[in-house]
Design a protein around this motif. Structure first.
Motif, PDB file in Angstrom:
ATOM      1  N   THR A 209      40.796  46.694  47.346  1.00  0.00           N
ATOM      2  CA  THR A 209      40.503  45.627  45.754  1.00  0.00           C
ATOM      3  C   THR A 209      41.315  45.633  44.477  1.00  0.00           C
ATOM      4  OG1 THR A 209      39.109  47.544  44.575  1.00  0.00           O
ATOM      5  CG2 THR A 209      38.009  46.031  46.092  1.00  0.00           C
TER       6      THR A 209
ATOM      7  N   SER B 287      34.968  41.357  36.979  1.00  0.00           N
ATOM      8  CA  SER B 287      34.949  42.520  38.210  1.00  0.00           C
ATOM      9  C   SER B 287      36.304  42.556  38.690  1.00  0.00           C
ATOM     10  CB  SER B 287      33.707  42.273  38.550  1.00  0.00           C
ATOM     11  OG  SER B 287      31.830  42.384  37.480  1.00  0.00           O
TER      12      SER B 287
ATOM     13  N   CYS C 129      36.190  45.269  40.727  1.00  0.00           N
ATOM     14  CA  CYS C 129      35.946  45.206  42.209  1.00  0.00           C
ATOM     15  C   CYS C 129      35.725  43.926  42.952  1.00  0.00           C
ATOM     16  CB  CYS C 129      34.548  46.645  42.159  1.00  0.00           C
ATOM     17  SG  CYS C 129      33.362  45.788  42.036  1.00  0.00           S
ATOM     18  N   LEU C 130      35.932  42.738  42.532  1.00  0.00           N
ATOM     19  CA  LEU C 130      35.203  41.576  43.340  1.00  0.00           C
ATOM     20  C   LEU C 130      36.438  40.506  43.433  1.00  0.00           C
ATOM     21  CD1 LEU C 130      32.065  40.729  41.706  1.00  0.00           C
ATOM     22  CD2 LEU C 130      32.514  41.540  43.786  1.00  0.00           C
ATOM     23  N   VAL C 131      37.463  41.533  43.011  1.00  0.00           N
ATOM     24  CA  VAL C 131      39.532  40.451  43.327  1.00  0.00           C
ATOM     25  C   VAL C 131      39.709  41.223  44.401  1.00  0.00           C
ATOM     26  CG1 VAL C 131      40.989  40.063  41.836  1.00  0.00           C
ATOM     27  CG2 VAL C 131      38.920  39.800  41.325  1.00  0.00           C
ATOM     28  N   LEU C 132      40.679  40.708  44.284  1.00  0.00           N
ATOM     29  CA  LEU C 132      41.558  41.558  45.956  1.00  0.00           C
ATOM     30  C   LEU C 132      43.270  42.134  45.502  1.00  0.00           C
ATOM     31  CD1 LEU C 132      40.515  39.911  49.726  1.00  0.00           C
ATOM     32  CD2 LEU C 132      39.597  42.129  48.761  1.00  0.00           C
TER      33      LEU C 132
ATOM     34  N   GLY D 163      29.568  43.861  41.918  1.00  0.00           N
ATOM     35  CA  GLY D 163      29.693  43.666  41.518  1.00  0.00           C
ATOM     36  C   GLY D 163      28.473  43.149  39.953  1.00  0.00           C
TER      37      GLY D 163
END
Lengths: 147, 298, 160
Positions: free
Chosen positions: C24, C60, C62-65, C45
């Motif tokens: 992430t 967030s 953590c919700l994006v690569l 998220g």
């Protein structure tokens, strides 16, 4: 002590001191456990039971250990035997012994050179389970014949 | 996992159609990355749609309709005043999905394709009579949004098919729509029941209506009996009672930790009444008030 | 697993890193760039501790690569104070109002609150609470956080 001698001003009480760790925490500089990295640090991943109750027949970690960068796989066999009381209870909750006691109970753990590698290796740990009946409430757990 | 970032939907579809393992399309990622993290879905091929030109665009068409690219976020919908004015119900439904952070990424197309029966973005689209452009190995086709959900976690899309855009019809005169859901808290929750109403008036009389219910069946329901209950009326008390009764009759919910079937059935009727009144008020000309603030539904 | 070379901008600086496509953006910021101010609370998220701006939009991380950051611009908590160390008014008010205890949620809340005040310089208490609904704090009970944001907003409006 007469009332007029009670102190009404103090060095700290009644004031609004800034917390000493405030600056680090509002700037992102504060370091928590997961924020530390060391050279040659290993990362762990845990293999967990997918069953609410199951006997662990066999754990085969050979495929996981064959991955380059996987340094160790531990199971209950690596833990002490013969514990009793609270220490036994603690160990039983840390890692499953003969039986996995809940969905998510740790069964094995992998240490590897990166978090992703550890996760990949954890998926390669082959656990053979014999699924046992489970209960979902206290009354059933206390019923005759349960242990 | 192989990461692809094709530049056309046709190329994206080819990657998916040619893949042998698990594939996922990546738009906002607010469902896909959670599945990836949980280990429940680990795609062999992940196809990021966001490099495709136009995928993040909201376009007002010549006929007054709207085209919403597959990667348009909820936040972007709410920041488009013309769209909010035309289709406040669609926008407020999507606006209820997740936090501000999730709104920065989550998309209508993703909310639809995730296949949750409780998706807040979907009933508004169904009530609006929205359609989707679907690109697949056989070319492009248009599908009604109502035909896409096929069950929890499932859609009617074929292997290799991907949604390129969602289309809303022209709003036209004297129309209004609205969406509300019931949740036991004020924010950050999943619908126990959701309801969208879209209607059109002639004077004070409803001449067209579409009512969609969420979270009371395996897929979103478009309830014709609800529409019949209010078409030809001025949404008087008798019409509202008939509407609520039709909504309760159509609801076929399950009991789960969010609510019992009995409770959900009751709430379907309550929400249908409430949402219809909002849609009617908007159609009467209060559309300028726009979509309500997040959470105002509670 | 082959890695992908990602070139991006973080807090105004051009940076690059090699990312596994499964990592992430949060992993990349923390593990590849050493920017550990963004925290992983849940990874799904829900908690907002990893909040960053991606091309100005609050997300967030953590919700994006990490690979999605190619060519984009990212702002994190580390870029919030001025280069000379002067704190952003939000940071100062969080200290003054004691709007933090363990501090784990604080970077995410500050990043989210800054995004709010840029969009809405005079938010009501309700608007602040809804905007920050995706930022969970288990220590302070939110009230001091809300007061700090309101106070910072007032100061920023006065300065404008």
């Amino acid at each position: 002590m007469p009332k007029d001698e009670i102190r009404s001003t103090f060095k700290y009480i009644g004031t609004r001191p800034n917390r000493p760790d405030g600056l680090d925490k509002v700037t992102g500089r504060a370091r928590y456990g997961a924020d530390y990295a060391a050279s040659n640090m290993l990362h762990a991943a845990v293999v967990r039971s997918p069953h609410a109750h199951a006997r662990i027949v066999k754990i085969d970690a050979s495929k996981a250990l064959a991955l380059k960068g996987v340094k160790a796989v531990v199971t209950r066999a690596d833990f002490p035997e013969g514990l009793t009381g609270e220490t036994w209870n603690l160990q039983e909750n840390t890692i499953a012994g003969e039986r996995a006691l809940y969905d998510g109970h740790a069964v094995a753990a992998v240490a590897a050179t990166s978090a992703l590698l550890a996760q990949d290796a954890a998926k390669l740990v082959e656990v053979t389970y014999e699924v046992l009946p489970h209960v979902t409430d206290v009354d059933a757990a206390m019923a005759e014949g349960r242990r | 996992m192989r990461y692809h970032s094709p530049l056309t939907f046709e190329a994206a579809s080819r990657v998916a159609a040619g893949a042998s393992g698990v594939t996922r399309f990546l738009a906002g990622g607010t469902d896909v990355l959670v599945q990836l993290r949980a280990g429940s879905v680990t795609p062999d091929d992940l196809i990021d749609l966001k490099r495709i030109p136009g995928v993040g665009s909201i376009t007002r068409e010549g006929d007054g309709g709207w085209t919403i690219g597959a990667a348009v976020s909820g936040a972007a919908l709410g920041a488009t005043p013309g769209l909010v004015s035309d289709w406040p119900g669609v926008v407020e439904g999507m606006g209820l999905v997740g936090s501000t952070q999730v709104q920065g990424r989550a998309t209508l197309a993703g909310n639809l394709c995730n296949g949750s029966p409780a998706a807040d973005g979907v009933p508004g689209l169904v009530a609006a009579g929205a359609t989707a452009t679907v690109v697949g190995p056989e070319g492009r086709r248009r599908m009604a949004i109502a035909d896409i959900p096929a069950g929890p976690g499932r859609t009617a899309l074929q292997p290799g098919e991907v949604i390129a855009a969602i289309h809303l019809p022209a709003r036209g005169a004297q129309g209004g729509d609205a969406y509300e859901r019931f949740i036991p808290r004020t924010e950050m929750d999943i619908a126990v029941v959701g309801c969208a109403v879209n209607l059109r008036l002639d004077g004070d009389t409803i001449v067209e209506a579409r009512v969609a219910l969420g979270a009371v069946a395996p897929t979103v329901l478009l309830v014709e009996a609800c529409a019949q209950a209010i078409v030809g009326t001025r949404l008087d008390e008798a019409a509202l009672d008939a509407l609520a009764g039709a909504a309760r009759a159509a609801a076929k919910p399950i009991s789960d930790k969010r609510g019992t079937a009995e409770f959900r059935t009751h709430v379907a009727g309550v929400l249908a009444r409430r949402v219809a009144v909002t849609a009617y008020t908007r159609a009467k000309g209060s559309r300028a008030q726009g979509h309500r603030a997040k959470g105002a539904a509670q | 697993m082959s890695k992908i070379h990602v070139t991006t901008t973080v807090n105004g600086d051009a940076v690059d890193f090699l990312a596994d496509p499964r990592e992430t953006l949060l992993d990349c910021l923390r593990d590849h760039l050493g920017l550990t101010g963004s925290k992983e609370g849940c990874g799904t998220g829900d908690c907002g501790a990893c909040s960053v701006r991606l091309d100005g939009v609050l997300v967030s991380s953590c919700l994006v690569l990490g690979v999605e950051a190619e060519g984009r611009s990212i702002e994190t908590i580390e870029g919030m104070a001025s280069p000379d160390g002067t704190l952003h008014p939000l940071q100062r008010k969080f200290i003054e109002h004691a709007a933090l205890q363990c501090g784990f949620c604080t970077p995410g809340i500050l990043v989210a609150a800054k995004a709010l005040l840029e969009e809405n310089p005079d938010p009501s208490e309700s608007e602040i609470r809804y905007w920050l609904a995706g930022n969970l704090c288990r220590c302070t009970g939110y009230d001091k956080i809300i007061r700090a944001v309101q106070d910072a907003a007032a100061e920023l409006r006065g300065a404008a």
